[in-house]
Motif scaffolding. Structure first.
Motif, PDB file in Angstrom:
ATOM      1  N   CYS A 135     -21.068 -12.335 -31.669  1.00  0.00           N
ATOM      2  CA  CYS A 135     -21.928 -12.439 -30.415  1.00  0.00           C
ATOM      3  C   CYS A 135     -23.299 -12.603 -30.803  1.00  0.00           C
ATOM      4  CB  CYS A 135     -21.559 -11.120 -29.635  1.00  0.00           C
ATOM      5  SG  CYS A 135     -22.337  -9.643 -30.338  1.00  0.00           S
ATOM      6  N   CYS A 138     -18.642  -5.791 -30.408  1.00  0.00           N
ATOM      7  CA  CYS A 138     -17.469  -6.712 -30.255  1.00  0.00           C
ATOM      8  C   CYS A 138     -16.517  -6.506 -31.487  1.00  0.00           C
ATOM      9  CB  CYS A 138     -17.969  -8.142 -29.831  1.00  0.00           C
ATOM     10  SG  CYS A 138     -18.409  -9.141 -31.528  1.00  0.00           S
ATOM     11  N   CYS A 187     -24.237 -10.845 -35.975  1.00  0.00           N
ATOM     12  CA  CYS A 187     -22.487 -10.897 -35.571  1.00  0.00           C
ATOM     13  C   CYS A 187     -22.166 -12.598 -35.486  1.00  0.00           C
ATOM     14  CB  CYS A 187     -22.174 -10.012 -34.375  1.00  0.00           C
ATOM     15  SG  CYS A 187     -20.660 -10.450 -33.870  1.00  0.00           S
ATOM     16  N   CYS A 240     -19.395  -5.702 -36.203  1.00  0.00           N
ATOM     17  CA  CYS A 240     -20.284  -5.324 -35.042  1.00  0.00           C
ATOM     18  C   CYS A 240     -19.844  -4.381 -34.180  1.00  0.00           C
ATOM     19  CB  CYS A 240     -20.073  -6.728 -34.235  1.00  0.00           C
ATOM     20  SG  CYS A 240     -21.203  -6.822 -32.759  1.00  0.00           S
TER      21      CYS A 240
HETATM   22 ZN    ZN Z   1     -20.687  -8.903 -31.907  1.00  0.00          ZN
END
Ligand code: ZN
Ligand code: BJW
Length: 244
Positions: free
Chosen positions: A130, A150, A127, A147
């Protein structure tokens, strides 16, 4: 006059510290296209449209379509006799480090464990926000993938042009090149830096560097010798010429 093959085998018989750098040519006999030259991946794709951070920022779906094709090729491929011989060299020479530019995961599948993937791996994605990692070769249902944690974009864990190599992998690869008595440069055009520089680091530090590649490269004149054969033939022959 001994042949380069004989010189390489006798260098390996004397050596205790041996390491190698590999490139796309090692996987050619597994049916994975190389990058440069006739039929290479860069013939059908513009590098700047699929393998740069700018391309991904502009059109992540286009970049992911390219990587879905690459992931399918990797999924369908099997390690060849060259990958297997390199895994066997690791058993034979303690400290043998395989630094690969390949992202196809075939060295690991062939059993290489003391392995650094200098340009990342097509098996992984992360990602952009994150940094959560996912690892598989299954076909992706939605492109570009997002992701689960997030909701931001996932990107392939690949080192694109203009991006730095993974710090630890690069440090380990340099250290192994510097420490080698014999260094093998297998199936790479040696055109992409800093990876190609490993061969020069080894040569500067006093290693006998041998190239295993059917074609000469820009760095060939720097090396102690060359085996001009496909790696899937040359590497098993080298291995079986070693004692034990
Ligand atoms: Zn993420
Ligand atoms: C056989 C065989 C058989 C066939 N048996 N052999 C100008 C523009 C942009 C960048 C640069 C620039 N000038 C310099 C740069 C830097 C750039 C670079 O080196 N460019 C050169 C082209 C000049 N390098 C980078 O950008 C690197 N990063 C960097 O420098 O960062 C600096 C930095 C520091 C700090 C902060 C920020 C930045 C990163 C380079 C990453 C390259 N990644 C790629 C693409 C990944 C995308 C993907 O895979 O999807 O990795 S490029 C592509 O080339 C791929 C490969 O790993 C790499 C090397 O190719 P390889 O393996 O040598 O394959 P081929 O096809 O070239 O050769 C195959 C060989 O096999 C041939 O010789 C055949 O003869 C042989 N062969 N059959 C044995 N059976």
């Amino acid at each position: 006059m001994p042949s380069d093959f004989e010189r390489l085998v006798s260098a390996l018989r004397r050596a205790s510290r041996v390491s190698a750098l590999t490139g796309a040519g090692v996987s050619a006999e597994s049916g994975i296209a190389t990058f440069r030259g006739a039929g290479g991946l860069w013939e059908g794709h513009r590098i700047e449209e699929v393998a740069t951070p700018e391309a991904f920022a502009e059109d992540p779906e286009r970049v992911w379509r390219f990587y879905e094709m690459r992931r399918r090729n990797a999924r369908e491929a099997r390690p060849n006799a060259g990958h297997e011989a390199l895994a066997a060299l690791e058993e034979r020479f303690p400290g043998f480090l395989l630094a690969t530019q390949n992202v196809d995961g075939l060295h690991r599948r062939a059993g290489s464990r003391n392995l650094v993937e200098l340009h990342g791996s097509i098996v992984r994605r992360y990602c952009v926000r994150c940094r959560r990692i996912e690892e598989d070769l299954e076909p992706l249902e939605v492109l570009p993938p997002v992701c689960e944690a997030c909701g931001n974009l996932m990107r392939p864990d690949i080192v694109w042009f203009g991006e730095p190599l993974p710090v630890e992998a690069w440090a380990d690869a340099q250290e192994a090149a510097r420490a080698s008595e014999v260094y093998l440069v297998v199936g790479t055009s040696a055109e992409v830096y800093p990876a190609a520089g490993l061969a020069l680091i080894a040569a500067d530090a006093g290693a006998e560097v041998f190239e295993i590649n059917p074609a000469a490269t820009a760095l060939s004149p720097m090396f102690s010798g060359a085996i001009r054969e496909p790696s899937g033939e040359a590497l098993p022959r080298i291995l079986s010429a070693l004692p034990g």
